[in-house]
Design a protein around this motif. Structure first.
Motif, PDB file in Angstrom:
ATOM      1  N   GLY A 156     -18.592  29.941  19.275  1.00  0.00           N
ATOM      2  CA  GLY A 156     -17.188  29.501  18.240  1.00  0.00           C
ATOM      3  C   GLY A 156     -16.003  29.577  17.969  1.00  0.00           C
ATOM      4  N   GLN A 157     -16.171  30.804  19.835  1.00  0.00           N
ATOM      5  CA  GLN A 157     -14.882  30.946  19.841  1.00  0.00           C
ATOM      6  C   GLN A 157     -14.399  30.131  20.838  1.00  0.00           C
ATOM      7  N   LEU A 158     -13.402  29.678  21.086  1.00  0.00           N
ATOM      8  CA  LEU A 158     -12.079  28.852  22.155  1.00  0.00           C
ATOM      9  C   LEU A 158     -12.068  30.221  23.701  1.00  0.00           C
ATOM     10  N   PRO A 159     -11.728  29.198  24.477  1.00  0.00           N
ATOM     11  CA  PRO A 159     -11.119  29.877  25.892  1.00  0.00           C
ATOM     12  C   PRO A 159      -9.034  30.086  25.678  1.00  0.00           C
ATOM     13  N   ALA A 160      -9.960  31.430  26.277  1.00  0.00           N
ATOM     14  CA  ALA A 160      -8.504  31.879  25.900  1.00  0.00           C
ATOM     15  C   ALA A 160      -7.182  31.050  25.581  1.00  0.00           C
ATOM     16  N   GLY A 161      -6.821  30.496  27.577  1.00  0.00           N
ATOM     17  CA  GLY A 161      -6.306  29.110  27.277  1.00  0.00           C
ATOM     18  C   GLY A 161      -6.026  28.486  26.058  1.00  0.00           C
ATOM     19  N   GLN A 162      -7.313  27.895  25.431  1.00  0.00           N
ATOM     20  CA  GLN A 162      -7.233  27.141  24.341  1.00  0.00           C
ATOM     21  C   GLN A 162      -6.619  27.466  23.334  1.00  0.00           C
ATOM     22  N   VAL A 163      -6.165  28.736  23.254  1.00  0.00           N
ATOM     23  CA  VAL A 163      -5.870  29.260  21.778  1.00  0.00           C
ATOM     24  C   VAL A 163      -4.106  28.661  21.295  1.00  0.00           C
ATOM     25  N   ARG A 164      -4.157  28.607  20.184  1.00  0.00           N
ATOM     26  CA  ARG A 164      -3.002  27.889  20.295  1.00  0.00           C
ATOM     27  C   ARG A 164      -1.972  28.248  19.945  1.00  0.00           C
ATOM     28  N   ALA A 165      -0.192  28.622  20.347  1.00  0.00           N
ATOM     29  CA  ALA A 165       0.375  29.887  20.586  1.00  0.00           C
ATOM     30  C   ALA A 165       1.048  29.625  19.153  1.00  0.00           C
ATOM     31  N   SER A 166       1.694  30.837  18.832  1.00  0.00           N
ATOM     32  CA  SER A 166       2.504  31.494  17.387  1.00  0.00           C
ATOM     33  C   SER A 166       3.871  31.637  18.155  1.00  0.00           C
ATOM     34  N   ASP A 167       5.025  31.773  17.295  1.00  0.00           N
ATOM     35  CA  ASP A 167       6.694  31.440  17.500  1.00  0.00           C
ATOM     36  C   ASP A 167       6.384  33.139  18.025  1.00  0.00           C
ATOM     37  N   ALA A 168       5.692  34.194  18.002  1.00  0.00           N
ATOM     38  CA  ALA A 168       6.220  35.447  18.242  1.00  0.00           C
ATOM     39  C   ALA A 168       5.749  34.992  19.328  1.00  0.00           C
ATOM     40  N   GLU A 169       5.045  34.761  20.417  1.00  0.00           N
ATOM     41  CA  GLU A 169       4.862  34.443  21.276  1.00  0.00           C
ATOM     42  C   GLU A 169       5.181  33.834  22.451  1.00  0.00           C
ATOM     43  N   ARG A 170       6.496  32.865  21.216  1.00  0.00           N
ATOM     44  CA  ARG A 170       7.146  31.548  22.782  1.00  0.00           C
ATOM     45  C   ARG A 170       8.862  33.062  22.269  1.00  0.00           C
ATOM     46  N   ASP A 171       8.681  33.157  21.472  1.00  0.00           N
ATOM     47  CA  ASP A 171      10.029  33.913  21.258  1.00  0.00           C
ATOM     48  C   ASP A 171       9.616  35.440  22.754  1.00  0.00           C
ATOM     49  N   GLU A 172       8.443  35.896  22.401  1.00  0.00           N
ATOM     50  CA  GLU A 172       8.231  37.372  23.899  1.00  0.00           C
ATOM     51  C   GLU A 172       9.285  36.251  25.100  1.00  0.00           C
ATOM     52  N   VAL A 173       8.289  35.429  25.503  1.00  0.00           N
ATOM     53  CA  VAL A 173       8.383  34.230  26.665  1.00  0.00           C
ATOM     54  C   VAL A 173      10.043  34.094  27.118  1.00  0.00           C
ATOM     55  N   ALA A 174      10.137  34.281  25.627  1.00  0.00           N
ATOM     56  CA  ALA A 174      12.292  33.155  26.475  1.00  0.00           C
ATOM     57  C   ALA A 174      12.740  34.340  26.096  1.00  0.00           C
ATOM     58  N   ALA A 175      12.591  35.935  25.527  1.00  0.00           N
ATOM     59  CA  ALA A 175      13.133  36.846  26.075  1.00  0.00           C
ATOM     60  C   ALA A 175      13.087  37.346  27.087  1.00  0.00           C
ATOM     61  N   VAL A 176      11.376  37.798  27.839  1.00  0.00           N
ATOM     62  CA  VAL A 176      11.407  37.629  29.390  1.00  0.00           C
ATOM     63  C   VAL A 176      12.390  36.588  30.161  1.00  0.00           C
ATOM     64  N   LEU A 177      12.269  35.141  29.923  1.00  0.00           N
ATOM     65  CA  LEU A 177      13.362  34.645  30.936  1.00  0.00           C
ATOM     66  C   LEU A 177      15.051  34.750  30.985  1.00  0.00           C
ATOM     67  N   SER A 178      15.023  35.739  29.575  1.00  0.00           N
ATOM     68  CA  SER A 178      16.541  35.655  29.393  1.00  0.00           C
ATOM     69  C   SER A 178      16.865  37.113  30.009  1.00  0.00           C
ATOM     70  N   GLU A 179      15.452  37.937  29.976  1.00  0.00           N
ATOM     71  CA  GLU A 179      16.506  38.806  30.826  1.00  0.00           C
ATOM     72  C   GLU A 179      16.298  38.746  32.022  1.00  0.00           C
ATOM     73  N   ALA A 180      15.018  37.715  32.694  1.00  0.00           N
ATOM     74  CA  ALA A 180      15.038  37.524  33.845  1.00  0.00           C
ATOM     75  C   ALA A 180      16.920  36.810  34.802  1.00  0.00           C
ATOM     76  N   LEU A 181      17.097  35.961  33.673  1.00  0.00           N
ATOM     77  CA  LEU A 181      18.353  35.103  33.900  1.00  0.00           C
ATOM     78  C   LEU A 181      19.553  36.510  34.350  1.00  0.00           C
ATOM     79  N   ALA A 182      19.727  37.849  33.486  1.00  0.00           N
ATOM     80  CA  ALA A 182      20.304  38.251  33.637  1.00  0.00           C
ATOM     81  C   ALA A 182      19.850  39.750  34.474  1.00  0.00           C
ATOM     82  N   GLN A 183      19.010  39.460  35.487  1.00  0.00           N
ATOM     83  CA  GLN A 183      19.182  40.295  36.834  1.00  0.00           C
ATOM     84  C   GLN A 183      19.102  39.325  37.487  1.00  0.00           C
ATOM     85  N   GLY A 184      19.813  37.896  37.673  1.00  0.00           N
ATOM     86  CA  GLY A 184      19.455  36.748  39.312  1.00  0.00           C
ATOM     87  C   GLY A 184      18.727  36.553  39.253  1.00  0.00           C
TER      88      GLY A 184
END
Length: 232
Positions: A27-55
């Motif tokens: 009954g458990q889906l592979p990890a990649g098929q699990v739905r992403a949460s808003d918090a997880e999207r925010d975490e990725v956006a934060a990493v991308l923003s930091e990558a911009l700041a570092q050039g």
């Protein structure tokens, strides 16, 4: 007389390879098929923003990846967005930068135009004092399903173009000024971004206009402002 045997009602069940190999509980889906949460999207956006700041990313790359981040439905769709960034950056807990969380746009005794492909803040302050502020969100990247625009004018004008499928809620007011906000939801566009409009027009004008969505530039905010500059 022997009756014919009944047809088998057995229906084969397709079991994921990971589960068949004993790697996943039933009954458990592979990890990649699990739905992403808003918090997880925010975490990725934060990493991308930091990558911009570092050039490590350009502003264009940031816009493209953040757009993909908030459009992602599963965790698997989020993984490639930071795969080419250093492991220490992806594992570090970073806070979202103002480029994602907050934007401030201001026009004082001047005309300021913001349009094209850019990352709008989840909370954007737009202020026009004795000037004109023209903001086009039609092609902008909106971080999340809801953003707030705090628009304030004093003896000035603010013209905002929202995406064609946006749902607009007007919670602002006017004092000796004019306010025109397109608030109805287009038919069949209930899943569009929610844009909450706050703020006040004081001796000025606030216009929130919906994009035509035809991509031919039929609605030009600069032209609109010039043709209506003498109206009060």
């Amino acid at each position: 007389m022997t009756s014919a045997p009944e047809e088998s009602q057995f229906v084969p069940v397709v079991v994921p390879a990971e589960q068949a190999a004993g790697q996943l509980p039933a009954g458990q889906l592979p990890a990649g098929q699990v739905r992403a949460s808003d918090a997880e999207r925010d975490e990725v956006a934060a990493v991308l923003s930091e990558a911009l700041a570092q050039g490590r990313l350009t502003s264009t790359e940031l816009a493209e990846r953040i757009d993909a981040t908030y459009a992602a439905k599963t965790r698997a769709e989020l993984v490639p967005l930071t795969a080419d960034l250093p492991d220490d950056l992806r594992k570090t807990q970073v806070s979202p930068l103002s480029a994602v969380e907050h934007q401030e746009l201001s026009a004082t005794f001047s005309k300021v135009i913001r349009s094209g492909r850019w990352v709008a803040g989840r909370h954007t302050s737009a202020n026009a004092r004795f000037g004109a502020l023209i903001v086009n969100l039609a092609d902008a990247v909106l971080p999340g399903r809801e953003i707030t625009l705090d628009i304030n004018t004093f003896c000035g004008k603010a013209i905002i173009t929202v995406p064609e499928n946006a749902r607009v809620i007007d919670e602002g007011g006017a004092l000796f000024g004019k306010r025109s906000v397109t608030g109805s939801t287009p038919e069949g566009q209930e899943d569009g971004p929610l844009i909450r409009i706050t703020g006040k027009s004081t001796f000025g004008k606030i216009v929130v206009h919906r994009s035509t969505g035809n991509g031919d530039g039929a609605f030009n905010p600069a032209v609109w402002w010039w043709e209506n500059r003498h109206q009060r």
